[in-house]
Motif scaffolding. Structure first.
Motif, short mmCIF file in Angstrom:
data_model
loop_
_atom_site.label_atom_id
_atom_site.label_comp_id
_atom_site.label_asym_id
_atom_site.label_seq_id
_atom_site.Cartn_x
_atom_site.Cartn_y
_atom_site.Cartn_z
N SER A 1 0.82 -1.21 0.00
CA SER A 1 0.00 0.00 0.00
C SER A 1 0.86 1.27 0.00
N ALA A 2 2.15 1.14 -0.29
CA ALA A 2 3.04 2.32 -0.32
C ALA A 2 2.64 3.27 -1.43
N ALA A 3 3.05 4.51 -1.30
CA ALA A 3 2.73 5.52 -2.31
C ALA A 3 3.24 5.08 -3.68
N PRO A 4 2.43 5.22 -4.71
CA PRO A 4 2.82 4.79 -6.05
C PRO A 4 4.07 5.51 -6.57
N GLY B 1 -4.75 -7.41 6.00
CA GLY B 1 -6.06 -7.07 5.46
C GLY B 1 -6.42 -5.60 5.57
N ASP B 2 -5.89 -4.91 6.60
CA ASP B 2 -6.20 -3.49 6.76
C ASP B 2 -5.26 -2.58 5.97
N GLY B 3 -4.34 -3.18 5.20
CA GLY B 3 -3.43 -2.40 4.37
C GLY B 3 -2.11 -2.07 5.03
N SER B 4 -1.97 -2.36 6.31
CA SER B 4 -0.70 -2.07 6.99
C SER B 4 0.26 -3.25 6.84
N LEU B 5 1.49 -2.97 7.09
CA LEU B 5 2.54 -3.97 6.93
C LEU B 5 2.69 -4.79 8.19
N GLU B 6 2.94 -6.07 8.04
CA GLU B 6 3.25 -6.92 9.19
C GLU B 6 4.75 -6.89 9.39
N ALA B 7 5.19 -6.47 10.56
CA ALA B 7 6.62 -6.29 10.82
C ALA B 7 7.43 -7.57 10.61
N ALA B 8 6.93 -8.69 11.08
CA ALA B 8 7.66 -9.96 10.93
C ALA B 8 7.81 -10.33 9.46
N SER C 1 4.60 3.88 5.68
CA SER C 1 3.60 4.94 5.60
C SER C 1 2.92 5.18 6.94
N ALA C 2 2.66 6.45 7.21
CA ALA C 2 1.91 6.84 8.41
C ALA C 2 1.05 8.06 8.06
N PRO C 3 -0.14 7.88 7.62
CA PRO C 3 -0.83 6.65 7.20
C PRO C 3 -0.60 6.38 5.71
N ASN C 4 -1.05 5.20 5.26
CA ASN C 4 -0.90 4.90 3.83
C ASN C 4 -2.05 5.52 3.05
N GLN C 5 -1.84 5.63 1.74
CA GLN C 5 -2.81 6.33 0.90
C GLN C 5 -4.07 5.53 0.61
N SER C 6 -3.97 4.21 0.64
CA SER C 6 -5.15 3.44 0.23
C SER C 6 -6.15 3.15 1.34
N THR C 7 -5.68 2.87 2.56
CA THR C 7 -6.63 2.52 3.63
C THR C 7 -6.56 3.45 4.84
N GLY C 8 -5.54 4.29 4.91
CA GLY C 8 -5.41 5.21 6.04
C GLY C 8 -4.83 4.59 7.29
N THR C 9 -4.36 3.35 7.21
CA THR C 9 -3.74 2.72 8.37
C THR C 9 -2.25 3.05 8.41
N CYS C 10 -1.68 2.95 9.59
CA CYS C 10 -0.25 3.21 9.77
C CYS C 10 0.52 1.90 9.87
N ASP D 1 6.70 7.86 5.02
CA ASP D 1 5.87 8.70 4.15
C ASP D 1 4.65 9.14 4.95
N CYS D 2 4.62 10.41 5.31
CA CYS D 2 3.49 10.98 6.05
C CYS D 2 2.67 11.90 5.15
N CYS D 3 2.72 11.66 3.85
CA CYS D 3 2.08 12.57 2.90
C CYS D 3 0.56 12.50 2.90
N ALA D 4 0.00 11.39 3.26
CA ALA D 4 -1.46 11.23 3.20
C ALA D 4 -2.10 11.51 4.57
N GLY D 5 -1.82 12.66 5.13
CA GLY D 5 -2.45 13.02 6.40
C GLY D 5 -1.53 12.98 7.60
N GLY D 6 -0.26 12.73 7.38
CA GLY D 6 0.68 12.65 8.49
C GLY D 6 0.85 13.93 9.27
N LEU D 7 0.47 15.04 8.66
CA LEU D 7 0.55 16.32 9.36
C LEU D 7 -0.45 16.38 10.52
#
Length: 173
Positions: free
Chosen positions: A20-23, A43-50, A66-75, A95-101
């Motif tokens: 779900s990273a920025a294109p 499933g929520d679009g976030s990355l599993e650390a392991a 991403s914090a958050p990602n562009q597609s689902t808004g999850t961090c 990448d905090c571009c999709a609302g990280g502010l």
């Protein structure tokens, strides 16, 4: 946004990011002659650390989260992955571009949020798109760097420009 000095790039170098990273990561990697290893997301679009940890090799030059990602808004779990990046000496870009502010203000509202910024030693750089969440003019963005050495690697200086010293945060040699 890719924060790796082209002088450090070889064709076998790779970056790891969630699906779900920025294109924009993909054309940047292509331009620099690197490849992106896409780590499957939960499933929520976030990355599993392991899962990300299994994708790291000696060729990994950057981890892009991403914090958050562009597609689902999850961090992504940046707090955990920052420790992994630090252990393996791999730069971690957030990448905090999709609302990280807005994220820092959620803490003031007592909304639980894991750390995602320079409070984590493993975070090397952060990008913020001001135009998407602060009503700034279009294409107004910031890239913040943990240290001066990383920032200097990402700035292109032109010292013999007729108008004087010119420095631009773009591709650098």
């Amino acid at each position: 946004m890719l924060v790796v000095s082209p002088s450090d790039i070889r064709s076998s170098i790779q970056q790891s990011s969630s699906s779900s990273a920025a294109p924009s990561l993909f054309p940047a990697a292509k331009l620099l002659g690197t490849r992106v290893k896409v780590v499957p997301s939960k499933g929520d679009g976030s990355l599993e650390a392991a899962t990300l940890k299994r994708f790291i090799t000696s060729q990994t030059a950057l981890i892009f989260l991403s914090a958050p990602n562009q597609s689902t808004g999850t961090c992504d779990p940046i707090d955990y992955i920052a420790k992994v990046a630090l252990r393996y000496h791999i730069p971690l870009h957030v990448d905090c571009c999709a609302g990280g502010l807005i994220l820092p203000f959620l803490e003031l509202c007592h909304f639980h949020l894991s750390s995602f910024d320079f409070r984590l030693l493993g975070v090397s750089s952060i990008s913020i798109d001001l135009s998407s969440s602060s009503h700034s003019p279009s294409s107004c963005a910031l890239t913040l760097f943990r240290d001066e050495q990383t920032m200097k690697a990402a700035v292109f200086p032109l010292v013999d420009y007729p108008g004087g010293l010119y420095a631009s945060p773009s591709l650098s040699d």
